[in-house]
Write a protein that holds these residues in place. Structure first.
Motif, PDB file in Angstrom:
ATOM      1  N   LYS A 225      15.927 -20.740 -16.432  1.00  0.00           N
ATOM      2  CA  LYS A 225      16.315 -19.369 -16.771  1.00  0.00           C
ATOM      3  C   LYS A 225      17.823 -19.212 -16.717  1.00  0.00           C
ATOM      4  N   ILE A 228      19.479 -20.769 -19.616  1.00  0.00           N
ATOM      5  CA  ILE A 228      19.353 -19.954 -20.826  1.00  0.00           C
ATOM      6  C   ILE A 228      20.382 -18.817 -20.786  1.00  0.00           C
ATOM      7  N   LYS A 244      17.903 -15.377 -26.966  1.00  0.00           N
ATOM      8  CA  LYS A 244      17.105 -15.252 -25.762  1.00  0.00           C
ATOM      9  C   LYS A 244      15.625 -15.384 -26.118  1.00  0.00           C
ATOM     10  N   LYS A 245      15.271 -14.716 -27.204  1.00  0.00           N
ATOM     11  CA  LYS A 245      13.877 -14.761 -27.628  1.00  0.00           C
ATOM     12  C   LYS A 245      13.497 -16.201 -28.035  1.00  0.00           C
ATOM     13  N   TYR A 247      14.759 -19.013 -27.094  1.00  0.00           N
ATOM     14  CA  TYR A 247      14.666 -19.938 -25.958  1.00  0.00           C
ATOM     15  C   TYR A 247      13.478 -19.605 -25.061  1.00  0.00           C
ATOM     16  N   ASN A 248      13.229 -18.327 -24.883  1.00  0.00           N
ATOM     17  CA  ASN A 248      12.067 -17.966 -24.069  1.00  0.00           C
ATOM     18  C   ASN A 248      10.775 -18.418 -24.728  1.00  0.00           C
ATOM     19  N   ASP A 249      10.740 -18.309 -26.052  1.00  0.00           N
ATOM     20  CA  ASP A 249       9.552 -18.787 -26.768  1.00  0.00           C
ATOM     21  C   ASP A 249       9.393 -20.291 -26.589  1.00  0.00           C
ATOM     22  N   PHE A 251      10.418 -22.031 -24.148  1.00  0.00           N
ATOM     23  CA  PHE A 251       9.971 -22.226 -22.761  1.00  0.00           C
ATOM     24  C   PHE A 251       8.460 -22.063 -22.656  1.00  0.00           C
ATOM     25  N   LYS A 252       7.962 -20.938 -23.210  1.00  0.00           N
ATOM     26  CA  LYS A 252       6.521 -20.649 -23.105  1.00  0.00           C
ATOM     27  C   LYS A 252       5.694 -21.722 -23.808  1.00  0.00           C
TER      28      LYS A 252
END
Ligand SMILES: Nc1ncnc2c1ncn2[C@@H]1O[C@H](COP(=O)(O)OP(=O)(O)OP(=O)(O)O)[C@@H](O)[C@H]1O
Ligand SMILES: [Mg+2]
Lengths: 400, 474
Positions: A225, A228, A244-245, A247-249, A251-252
């Motif tokens: 986190k 990112i 952010k979106k 990278y978070n995607d 990650f998931k």
């Protein structure tokens, strides 16, 4: 206190020698300010092995525009205005000396010293410099730059963010010069698409290593986190949201795949190797090492995947070693897992005995020498522990 | 007025001088309670009401009394405090107490002392070296020189065989706290160091601890209980370990009263197994050192054993295996260092010494050659360079109108580029420099390393001639 000495600037000095010799008149943009104060940009070139290096010298001359005795500093910011003044875009500096405090955007700050009204620069004096090979505009090629020169109060300098000053307070004088220039480096918008993908891949590699031992530790998730957050900083807000979106995607997606054992980190590393610049690859390798050390324990599977990632990224082994070593001394107990011994020491049990012995002796010498340089008690203990384990490993492989 | 050499050991210390005939001799501690044999005095300090007792009585109380401090040499140069007598002592203060006692022993034998040489392990950190100098001056000693322990032992060896020996030798020094290995060329009375390495925390005390662990495991098996630290102390372990160098099997000493009719036996082979990892470490260091000297084992004419722990049979076997020859043993391997230091301290020494740089020395600079700026350690003086030597290199200022340059002198045992792995032994600045100058002003850095291991460093701005100098005693 300022700046250390540099060894790599030979090229820059070369240019300077020529600047002095030519004292040319071509390509000069200049601006006459109030009080007869002038600034100008002088482009000079140098031919070296048939190549042309450009170098923009920003210079000032004349009566200094100050109304009181003041500790003066010069602040230079630059924009790309190729698409018009209303669409100005930031310029990124590849050298840290020419970066804003909180981002990589070009900014140059230099203290001049205490000056008083009436003081005059008799001849053109250097105020700053721009090295085209060390800056990055949105696109490469011919670009139009706007160079802003501010004389500011060194005791109360304005803050700069994205090239913009936070207030006019403390600004004694400002002027802007336009200048056309050829930029050889791939623009950041051009590079951005690749970079965004490379960084999403980095996130996935992070998850892969974190999950190598079967679960995602809080400390590991936290590290990714943070990475990112740091990565998206310095972008315009909308871009930053978008990244952010992404990278978070990433990650998931990686988390879910890894959970069911389907995350193929090797092909991720291969793809990263294809598209990522050197710097991004190092970033990725650094991140996975930090993740390995995050829970204080080196898990053999983590170590194995990190070694594989290092190989696939095709990075210089001595650089890899440095990053790895830094992570190792931060472990709580580097050898909690007995079966991590070989991975940690970088030996392959199938090597001939003599090769293993020589490798261990080198590792021993390295860590033994480093012991004295570690100031933290914990790090010393770790290094000592590594030494003891190398001794044991030697016994293990020392038959006869 | 006499000159003396002091071996300030982790476990035992000794002091020596040259007698009327110019022969180095150990000065005896005449207090039998402090030193039963007189030649060595334990480096342990007992605080008893207002008294400070150094030596055997203190050693006997290690692990039993809260008023004893020992084994502090390994902590020299660190900020670690040692609790004893309800107070915290620095390693330097405790070393000063031992040195003061050694000075007194010398004075009882010789009268007033004019000058002393103190020895340190070959790869002592700079901080530890500085701390040793400080301890010596706290003890009231006039120290002009410090010399490495294996080097001192080599001087003694050369003296003993003066005129007869020439060739390349290894000095293998395994004492109570540290391990050192040096490769040295001896030519009559001339001794030249080629290279040295060491392991700062490896010696007899580690073997003692390993023995305690062994006993604790056996005790648990026998009684089902954990071994109380006071039942079998480090001192007990040391005594059993020493016995095991002569015998294959002994009864664990300190436990006798507690266990009444049960006894715990220790086999030599068990201890050998327990310390084999340590021995492996010394072997690797020996191999590296031979390689560093650019030699093969066949080039080593003899291996001189120094330090009490070289009496241990498997240590000798290990040396024999690594160097492919029988090592040279002497009756008192724990005295050679003090005797060599006395030779070095003497006015008209019959032996002379050529030293090399024991570490790498460099400075921190920004390297941007790859287009990425990186703080880098740039080496000026390489390890094993013969002293005196001198290196000058040019660097350049990094920013416009740069008025100050940060100057550092670094030390490292290996060729390190990452600043994380180096010691910054001096830090200063050069400036103010003339303002308004462009990037790339030449800064000339010179390191001159003299015969007495003093490093003279200068950082000079070439155009203005302004310069910052420092002398570092390394
Ligand atoms: N016969 C022996 N067998 C095994 N060990 C021995 C024997 N005699 C002495 N020792 C050990 O040798 C060590 C002392 O040696 P020495 O006096 O050379 O070391 P030191 O000078 O105190 O330590 P250092 O040089 O490491 O600072 C002690 O650990 C002691 O137990
Ligand atoms: Mg010794």
């Amino acid at each position: 206190m300022e700046v250390i000495i540099i060894i790599g600037v030979i090229a820059i000095i070369g240019i300077y020698a020529l600047v002095k010799a030519q004292e040319g008149t071509e390509n000069i943009s200049s601006l006459s300010g109030s009080y007869g104060f002038d600034v100008r940009i002088r482009k000079t070139t140098e031919r070296k092995d048939g190549t042309t290096d450009e170098f923009l010298a920003i210079e000032a001359k004349g009566l200094l525009p100050v109304k009181r005795s003041i500790d003066l500093a010069c602040l230079i910011t630059v924009f790309d205005i190729t698409d018009g003044r209303e669409n100005k875009m930031p310029i990124i500096s590849l050298l840290e000396f020419f970066q804003e405090e909180s981002s990589k955007i070009f900014s140059f700050y230099q203290e001049v010293g205490v000056v008083s009204p009436g003081e005059k620069l008799m001849d053109w004096a250097p105020a700053g410099a721009i090295i085209p090979e060390m800056i990055q505009a949105p696109y490469s090629g011919r670009r139009k730059l706007q160079v802003n020169i501010h004389l500011v109060d060194a005791d109360n300098p304005p803050e700069v963010e994205f090239g913009v000053l936070d207030s006019r307070e403390g600004v004694e004088w400002s002027g802007a010069l336009n200048h056309e220039i050829f930029l050889p480096i791939k623009g950041y918008k051009e590079a951005a698409a690749n970079r965004d993908e490379a960084q999403a891949l980095t996130v996935k590699l992070g998850v892969a290593v974190a999950m190598a031992d079967g679960s995602l530790h809080d400390s590991e998730g936290e590290l990714i986190k943070k990475w990112i957050q740091k990565t998206i900083r310095g972008h315009y807000p909308e871009k930053s949201q978008e990244l952010k979106k992404t990278y978070n995607d990433a990650f998931k997606e990686a988390y879910i795949l890894a959970g069911s054992g389907r995350l193929d980190y090797e092909s991720i590393a291969r793809r990263l190797n294809q598209i990522g610049e050197l710097k991004l690859k190092f970033d990725a390798y650094e991140l996975v090492n930090k993740i390995m050390a995050a829970d204080g324990v080196a898990h053999p599977d983590e170590l194995k995947s990190i070694r594989k990632i290092g190989e696939l990224l095709d990075l210089d082994p001595s650089e890899l070693e440095q990053i790895r070593s830094r992570a190792l001394v931060n472990l709580r107990d580097a050898f909690q897992h007995d079966d991590a011994l070989e991975e940690l020491l970088g030996i392959d049990p199938s090597w001939p005995k003599a090769k293993i012995k020589a490798h261990l002796a080198r590792e021993f010498q390295k860590w033994n020498g480093r012991l004295n340089s570690l100031s933290e008690e914990k790090e010393r203990e770790n290094a000592q522990n590594i030494l003891n384990r190398i001794g044991e490993a030697r016994r293990k492989y020392d038959i006869g | 007025m006499s000159h003396i050499g002091i071996d300030l050991g982790t476990t035992y210390s000794a002091v020596a001088t040259l007698d009327e005939s110019g022969r180095p001799v150990i000065l005896k501690n005449k207090n039998e309670q402090e030193s039963p044999k007189g030649n060595l005095t334990a480096s342990a300090v007992l605080f008893k009401s207002d008294q400070v007792i150094v030596g055997e009585q203190a050693r006997k109380r290690i692990g039993l009394s809260a008023n004893v401090a020992a084994r502090f040499k390994r902590l020299m140069g660190t900020s670690k405090g040692i609790e004893a007598d309800g107070r915290s002592h620095t390693p330097t203060e405790l070393s000063a107490l031992v040195l003061k006692r050694m000075k007194k022993i010398a004075e009882d034998n010789l009268g007033q002392i004019e000058k002393a040489v103190v020895t340190i392990p070959a790869n002592f950190s700079n901080e530890a070296r500085v701390a040793t100098m400080k301890a010596a001056s706290m003890a009231g000693l006039n120290i002009e020189q410090i010399i490495n322990e294996p080097t001192a032992a080599a001087l003694h060896y050369a003296y003993q065989h003066k005129g007869e020996v020439s060739g390349t030798y290894a000095v293998y020094d395994l004492g109570g706290g540290t391990f050192d290995i040096s490769v040295i060329s001896i030519n009559g009375g001339q001794v030249d160091v080629i290279t040295s390495n060491g392991i700062p925390k490896l010696g007899g005390v580690d073997f003692d601890s390993a023995l305690i662990e062994l006993i604790a495991a056996k005790y648990k098996e026998e009684t089902g209980e954990n071994l109380d630290q006071e039942l079998y102390t480090l001192t007990d372990a040391e005594e059993d370990k020493i016995k095991l160098s002569a015998k294959k099997r002994v009864i664990a000493g300190g436990l006798r009263e507690d266990l009444e009719d049960e006894t715990i036996f220790i086999e030599r082979s068990e201890v050998e197994e327990a310390i084999s990892g340590f021995i492996a470490q010394t072997e690797m260091t020996c191999e590296t050192t031979i390689g560093e000297a650019g030699l093969n084992v066949e080039d080593i004419k003899g291996v001189i054993l120094v330090g009490g722990s070289t009496r241990i049979p498997i240590v000798r076997e290990s040396v024999k295996r690594v160097f492919k020859q029988e090592p040279i043993t002497t009756e008192n391997p724990d005295e050679a260092v003090a005797l060599g230091a006395a030779l070095y301290a003497a006015v008209d020494s019959p032996v002379s010494l050529g030293e090399v740089a024991n570490h790498y020395f460099g400075t921190l600079v920004v390297d941007d050659r790859q287009g990425v700026e990186k703080l880098t350690n740039d080496i000026l003086i390489e390890k094993n360079k013969k002293l005196p030597c001198r290196v000058t290199r040019s660097y350049f200022t990094a920013s416009y109108g740069q008025r100050y340059v940060e100057c550092e002198v670094t030390q490292s045992s290996n060729l390190e580029t990452d600043p994380q792995w180096v010691n910054i032994i001096w830090k200063g600045e050069l400036g103010p420099l003339p303002s308004g100058r462009p990037v790339g002003q030449e800064i000339e850095v010179t390191f001159r390393y003299d015969k007495n291991q003093i490093m003279h460093c200068s950082f000079k701005d070439v155009t203005s001639g302004k310069q910052t100098d420092v002398d570092i005693d390394t």
